[in-house]
Design a protein around this motif. Structure first.
Motif, PDB file in Angstrom:
ATOM      1  N   LYS A 138       0.832  -1.207   0.000  1.00 48.80           N
ATOM      2  CA  LYS A 138       0.000   0.000   0.000  1.00 48.80           C
ATOM      3  C   LYS A 138       0.869   1.261   0.000  1.00 48.80           C
ATOM      4  N   SER A 152       2.330   6.357  -7.138  1.00 46.06           N
ATOM      5  CA  SER A 152       1.241   7.119  -7.763  1.00 46.06           C
ATOM      6  C   SER A 152       1.526   8.620  -7.788  1.00 46.06           C
ATOM      7  N   LEU A 164       1.339  -0.570 -11.213  1.00 45.74           N
ATOM      8  CA  LEU A 164       0.412  -0.905 -10.137  1.00 45.74           C
ATOM      9  C   LEU A 164       1.150  -1.782  -9.133  1.00 45.74           C
ATOM     10  N   ASN A 214       0.332  -4.229  -5.850  1.00 46.27           N
ATOM     11  CA  ASN A 214      -0.691  -4.899  -5.056  1.00 46.27           C
ATOM     12  C   ASN A 214      -0.073  -6.045  -4.270  1.00 46.27           C
ATOM     13  N   LYS A 242      -6.085   1.171 -14.120  1.00 44.59           N
ATOM     14  CA  LYS A 242      -5.650   1.969 -12.966  1.00 44.59           C
ATOM     15  C   LYS A 242      -5.952   1.282 -11.637  1.00 44.59           C
ATOM     16  N   GLU A 243      -6.773   0.276 -11.660  1.00 41.61           N
ATOM     17  CA  GLU A 243      -7.161  -0.453 -10.450  1.00 41.61           C
ATOM     18  C   GLU A 243      -7.146  -1.945 -10.745  1.00 41.61           C
ATOM     19  N   PRO A 244      -6.870  -2.755  -9.772  1.00 35.99           N
ATOM     20  CA  PRO A 244      -6.571  -2.421  -8.388  1.00 35.99           C
ATOM     21  C   PRO A 244      -5.146  -1.891  -8.243  1.00 35.99           C
ATOM     22  N   ASN A 245      -4.974  -1.017  -7.295  1.00 39.31           N
ATOM     23  CA  ASN A 245      -3.657  -0.471  -6.991  1.00 39.31           C
ATOM     24  C   ASN A 245      -3.580  -0.219  -5.491  1.00 39.31           C
ATOM     25  N   GLN A 300      -3.808  -2.544  -3.256  1.00 40.82           N
ATOM     26  CA  GLN A 300      -4.865  -3.369  -2.679  1.00 40.82           C
ATOM     27  C   GLN A 300      -4.345  -4.753  -2.306  1.00 40.82           C
ATOM     28  N   VAL A 321     -10.791  -7.899  -4.374  1.00 39.05           N
ATOM     29  CA  VAL A 321     -10.103  -6.950  -3.509  1.00 39.05           C
ATOM     30  C   VAL A 321     -10.732  -7.012  -2.122  1.00 39.05           C
ATOM     31  N   ASP A 326     -10.473  -5.257   1.839  1.00 38.87           N
ATOM     32  CA  ASP A 326      -9.953  -4.215   2.716  1.00 38.87           C
ATOM     33  C   ASP A 326      -9.243  -4.942   3.848  1.00 38.87           C
TER      34      ASP A 326
END
Length: 125
Positions: free
Chosen positions: A37, A44, A53, A55, A101-104, A106, A113, A115
């Protein structure tokens, strides 16, 4: 905020009370997730590196020599899978198409994904 929460839990030794594992293997994995993270945040900020990215992912509960003596439970995340099945998420993350652009920054498990601070992934000893 993530860094502050992690530091606070470690310094006050309240990681278990806050739902974080006290198992050293789990704590090391938490460190990898936090580092991912932090690295994603830093990268970024650099305009020249927007195509990168970062992860963290888990292959799941893979049948290995290390897990051979650990029992399976009824929870989906505690059912042992093959190494081929375990490779799915890391390969998925590594082969994300250009321009996404995602996931980044994560944490992913089974291509989803999570949390990691409020995860529903159960980590068992």
């Amino acid at each position: 905020m993530v860094r502050q929460k992690a530091r606070w839990c470690c310094k006050t030794e309240t990681n278990a009370a806050n739902g974080w594992t006290t198992w050293s293997y789990g704590v090391s994995k938490l460190g990898v997730i936090l580092l991912s993270k932090i690295q994603a945040e830093k990268i970024s900020l650099d305009e020249s590196r927007q195509d990168i990215l970062v992860n963290a992912c888990s292959p799941g509960f893979v049948q290995t020599d290390m897990t051979a003596d650990l029992p399976e439970t009824e929870h989906d995340d505690s059912i042992k899978i093959t190494t081929v099945e375990g490779a799915d998420t890391p390969v998925f993350v590594a082969l994300l198409p250009p321009g996404v652009k995602e996931p980044n920054g994560q944490f992913l498990l089974r291509r989803k994904v999570y949390d990691f601070l409020n995860t529903d992934v159960i980590i068992q000893k």
